[in-house]
Design a protein around this motif. Structure first.
Motif, PDB file in Angstrom:
ATOM      1  N   GLN A 159      63.841  50.796  33.834  1.00 52.06           N
ATOM      2  CA  GLN A 159      64.985  51.163  34.439  1.00 52.06           C
ATOM      3  C   GLN A 159      65.096  53.065  34.157  1.00 52.06           C
ATOM      4  OE1 GLN A 159      65.241  49.004  30.531  1.00 52.06           O
ATOM      5  NE2 GLN A 159      66.535  47.281  31.764  1.00 52.06           N
ATOM      6  N   GLU A 160      63.889  54.050  33.320  1.00 52.31           N
ATOM      7  CA  GLU A 160      64.169  55.105  32.849  1.00 52.31           C
ATOM      8  C   GLU A 160      63.338  55.725  34.409  1.00 52.31           C
ATOM      9  OE1 GLU A 160      61.115  58.448  30.573  1.00 52.31           O
ATOM     10  OE2 GLU A 160      60.351  56.224  31.048  1.00 52.31           O
ATOM     11  N   LYS A 161      63.468  55.077  35.009  1.00 53.89           N
ATOM     12  CA  LYS A 161      62.565  55.671  36.655  1.00 53.89           C
ATOM     13  C   LYS A 161      63.451  55.767  37.371  1.00 53.89           C
ATOM     14  CE  LYS A 161      58.764  56.586  35.725  1.00 53.89           C
ATOM     15  NZ  LYS A 161      58.465  58.332  34.622  1.00 53.89           N
ATOM     16  N   GLN A 162      64.396  54.675  37.446  1.00 57.20           N
ATOM     17  CA  GLN A 162      66.221  54.339  38.200  1.00 57.20           C
ATOM     18  C   GLN A 162      66.793  55.088  37.697  1.00 57.20           C
ATOM     19  OE1 GLN A 162      68.183  50.477  38.869  1.00 57.20           O
ATOM     20  NE2 GLN A 162      68.914  51.045  36.793  1.00 57.20           N
ATOM     21  N   SER A 163      66.295  55.680  36.373  1.00 55.24           N
ATOM     22  CA  SER A 163      68.449  56.824  35.980  1.00 55.24           C
ATOM     23  C   SER A 163      67.392  57.893  35.818  1.00 55.24           C
ATOM     24  CB  SER A 163      67.510  56.162  34.375  1.00 55.24           C
ATOM     25  OG  SER A 163      66.762  56.856  33.682  1.00 55.24           O
ATOM     26  N   GLN A 164      66.472  58.634  36.071  1.00 51.97           N
ATOM     27  CA  GLN A 164      66.082  59.400  37.180  1.00 51.97           C
ATOM     28  C   GLN A 164      66.247  59.716  38.572  1.00 51.97           C
ATOM     29  OE1 GLN A 164      62.014  59.497  35.747  1.00 51.97           O
ATOM     30  NE2 GLN A 164      62.081  59.903  33.646  1.00 51.97           N
ATOM     31  N   GLY A 165      67.038  58.721  38.487  1.00 51.33           N
ATOM     32  CA  GLY A 165      66.675  58.722  40.370  1.00 51.33           C
ATOM     33  C   GLY A 165      66.067  58.314  41.392  1.00 51.33           C
ATOM     34  N   HIS A 166      64.595  57.562  41.127  1.00 51.01           N
ATOM     35  CA  HIS A 166      64.234  56.865  41.038  1.00 51.01           C
ATOM     36  C   HIS A 166      64.470  56.165  41.826  1.00 51.01           C
ATOM     37  CE1 HIS A 166      60.585  59.488  40.986  1.00 51.01           C
ATOM     38  NE2 HIS A 166      61.162  59.584  40.024  1.00 51.01           N
ATOM     39  N   GLU A 167      63.821  55.121  43.602  1.00 49.26           N
ATOM     40  CA  GLU A 167      64.770  53.789  43.610  1.00 49.26           C
ATOM     41  C   GLU A 167      63.848  52.467  43.521  1.00 49.26           C
ATOM     42  OE1 GLU A 167      66.466  51.643  48.211  1.00 49.26           O
ATOM     43  OE2 GLU A 167      64.780  52.794  47.695  1.00 49.26           O
ATOM     44  N   GLU A 184      68.543  38.355  41.892  1.00 51.40           N
ATOM     45  CA  GLU A 184      68.609  37.940  40.586  1.00 51.40           C
ATOM     46  C   GLU A 184      68.174  38.381  38.963  1.00 51.40           C
ATOM     47  OE1 GLU A 184      69.017  33.858  40.910  1.00 51.40           O
ATOM     48  OE2 GLU A 184      70.689  33.539  42.109  1.00 51.40           O
ATOM     49  N   LEU A 185      66.275  38.277  39.366  1.00 47.92           N
ATOM     50  CA  LEU A 185      65.211  39.201  38.008  1.00 47.92           C
ATOM     51  C   LEU A 185      65.737  40.295  37.832  1.00 47.92           C
ATOM     52  CD1 LEU A 185      63.748  38.782  36.246  1.00 47.92           C
ATOM     53  CD2 LEU A 185      61.914  39.065  37.962  1.00 47.92           C
ATOM     54  N   PHE A 186      66.175  40.834  38.682  1.00 49.60           N
ATOM     55  CA  PHE A 186      66.212  42.764  39.288  1.00 49.60           C
ATOM     56  C   PHE A 186      68.033  42.680  38.372  1.00 49.60           C
ATOM     57  CE2 PHE A 186      63.671  44.858  42.287  1.00 49.60           C
ATOM     58  CZ  PHE A 186      62.487  44.006  41.170  1.00 49.60           C
ATOM     59  N   HIS A 187      68.462  42.122  38.930  1.00 49.12           N
ATOM     60  CA  HIS A 187      70.189  41.761  38.265  1.00 49.12           C
ATOM     61  C   HIS A 187      70.273  41.534  37.131  1.00 49.12           C
ATOM     62  CE1 HIS A 187      74.311  42.182  38.605  1.00 49.12           C
ATOM     63  NE2 HIS A 187      74.445  40.748  38.062  1.00 49.12           N
ATOM     64  N   SER A 188      68.933  40.872  36.491  1.00 52.64           N
ATOM     65  CA  SER A 188      69.588  40.234  35.039  1.00 52.64           C
ATOM     66  C   SER A 188      68.553  41.741  34.275  1.00 52.64           C
ATOM     67  CB  SER A 188      68.317  39.467  34.486  1.00 52.64           C
ATOM     68  OG  SER A 188      66.977  39.326  35.064  1.00 52.64           O
ATOM     69  N   LEU A 225      68.256  46.434  37.022  1.00 57.97           N
ATOM     70  CA  LEU A 225      68.093  46.796  38.369  1.00 57.97           C
ATOM     71  C   LEU A 225      68.838  46.761  39.696  1.00 57.97           C
ATOM     72  CD1 LEU A 225      64.155  45.992  37.215  1.00 57.97           C
ATOM     73  CD2 LEU A 225      65.243  48.233  36.075  1.00 57.97           C
ATOM     74  N   LYS A 226      68.715  47.791  40.319  1.00 53.37           N
ATOM     75  CA  LYS A 226      69.996  47.676  41.724  1.00 53.37           C
ATOM     76  C   LYS A 226      68.922  47.756  42.418  1.00 53.37           C
ATOM     77  CE  LYS A 226      73.501  49.828  39.090  1.00 53.37           C
ATOM     78  NZ  LYS A 226      75.117  51.139  39.237  1.00 53.37           N
ATOM     79  N   THR A 227      68.916  47.110  43.151  1.00 51.16           N
ATOM     80  CA  THR A 227      67.668  47.272  44.476  1.00 51.16           C
ATOM     81  C   THR A 227      68.981  47.012  46.026  1.00 51.16           C
ATOM     82  OG1 THR A 227      66.381  46.655  45.227  1.00 51.16           O
ATOM     83  CG2 THR A 227      67.459  44.899  44.472  1.00 51.16           C
ATOM     84  N   TYR A 228      68.457  47.973  46.782  1.00 47.84           N
ATOM     85  CA  TYR A 228      69.257  48.087  47.951  1.00 47.84           C
ATOM     86  C   TYR A 228      68.366  47.172  49.294  1.00 47.84           C
ATOM     87  CZ  TYR A 228      72.508  50.324  45.055  1.00 47.84           C
ATOM     88  OH  TYR A 228      73.160  50.846  43.573  1.00 47.84           O
TER      89      TYR A 228
END
Length: 249
Positions: free
Chosen positions: A61-69, A119-123, A126-129
């Protein structure tokens, strides 16, 4: 789409090893590479479960907030079916040590594992594309299953497939192998050739695996190659790249 692009990807990130990526991410940041695509395995080899590791979830979650995918990278990262012809057995064993989870998988099984991972990521917010199969090995069943999701892309060894438009972007990848000394030496030689011929492509990728970061010479060489390659390219994530191509359609 004009321009040249570089995607830096960190492979095989899971609950048992995520801490080893921190130093390399910091090294990239110091060299003005601020975002990478983190290829996350939800349950590596059925042992390292994302669900039961809150520290790992918070790290993602921290890495995602920093701009990592955050990218879904298989589910178990382990191939269970090993009885499908001599050629495929050789590819699976020699090329990827039987980690090609989506190489010989059925449609229903592929659909189920992809859905479970999403579903696990969403819970966990964690956004994934996108989805990247272990060792970039995926069959037609997997592609079909992916097209029945909202994901934007998947990748192969030779490039990136945009799932909504069926556009395939040729994108060679610089990837090392640390399994033995001979592979390590070949990897260092391969880096020199890659730097030369990659100039003919609009999109290129650099893939970093955990074993690379545990071998000092490979880690330093990969960082050096990234620094050189990004001098003439825009560095971005898979998601950012797929958005650019979607806007240009």
């Amino acid at each position: 789409m004009s321009g040249k692009f570089l995607v830096v990807t960190l492979h095989d990130v899971h609950a048992g090893n995520y801490h080893i990526f921190n130093e390399f991410i910091d090294m990239l940041k110091k060299n003005n590479v601020f975002s990478t695509s983190l290829l996350v395995v939800p349950c590596m080899h059925k042992k390292h479960d994302l669900v039961s590791n809150l520290k790992f979830v918070r790290w993602l979650q921290e890495k995602q907030s920093q701009g990592h995918e955050i990218v879904l990278h298989g589910y178990y990262h382990y191939e269970e079916n090993k009885k499908d012809g001599m050629i495929k057995n050789l590819i699976s064993s020699i090329y990827t040590a039987h980690e090609g989870e989506f190489y010989r998988i059925s449609y229903e099984c592929a659909k189920g594992r992809i859905r479970k991972g999403l579903e696990l990521f969403h819970s966990k917010d964690l956004k994934t594309y996108g989805f990247v199969a272990p060792a970039w090995l995926l069959n037609d069943n997997t592609v079909k299953a992916l097209k029945n999701t909202d994901l934007a892309y998947t990748t192969k060894l030779t490039g990136i497939l945009l799932l909504k438009s069926d556009i395939f972007l040729k994108a060679p990848v610089l990837s090392f192998s640390s399994r033995n000394l001979l592979r390590k030496l070949f990897s260092l030689i391969w880096a020199r050739f890659f730097r030369i011929f990659s100039g003919f492509f609009s999109v290129i990728r650099v893939a970093i695996h955990p074993g690379d970061l545990e071998t000092l010479i490979l880690k330093e060489q990969l960082l050096s190659e990234i620094i050189i390659l990004k001098k003439s390219r825009n560095c971005m994530t898979y998601k950012e790249l797929s958005d650019l191509y979607a806007e240009s359609d």
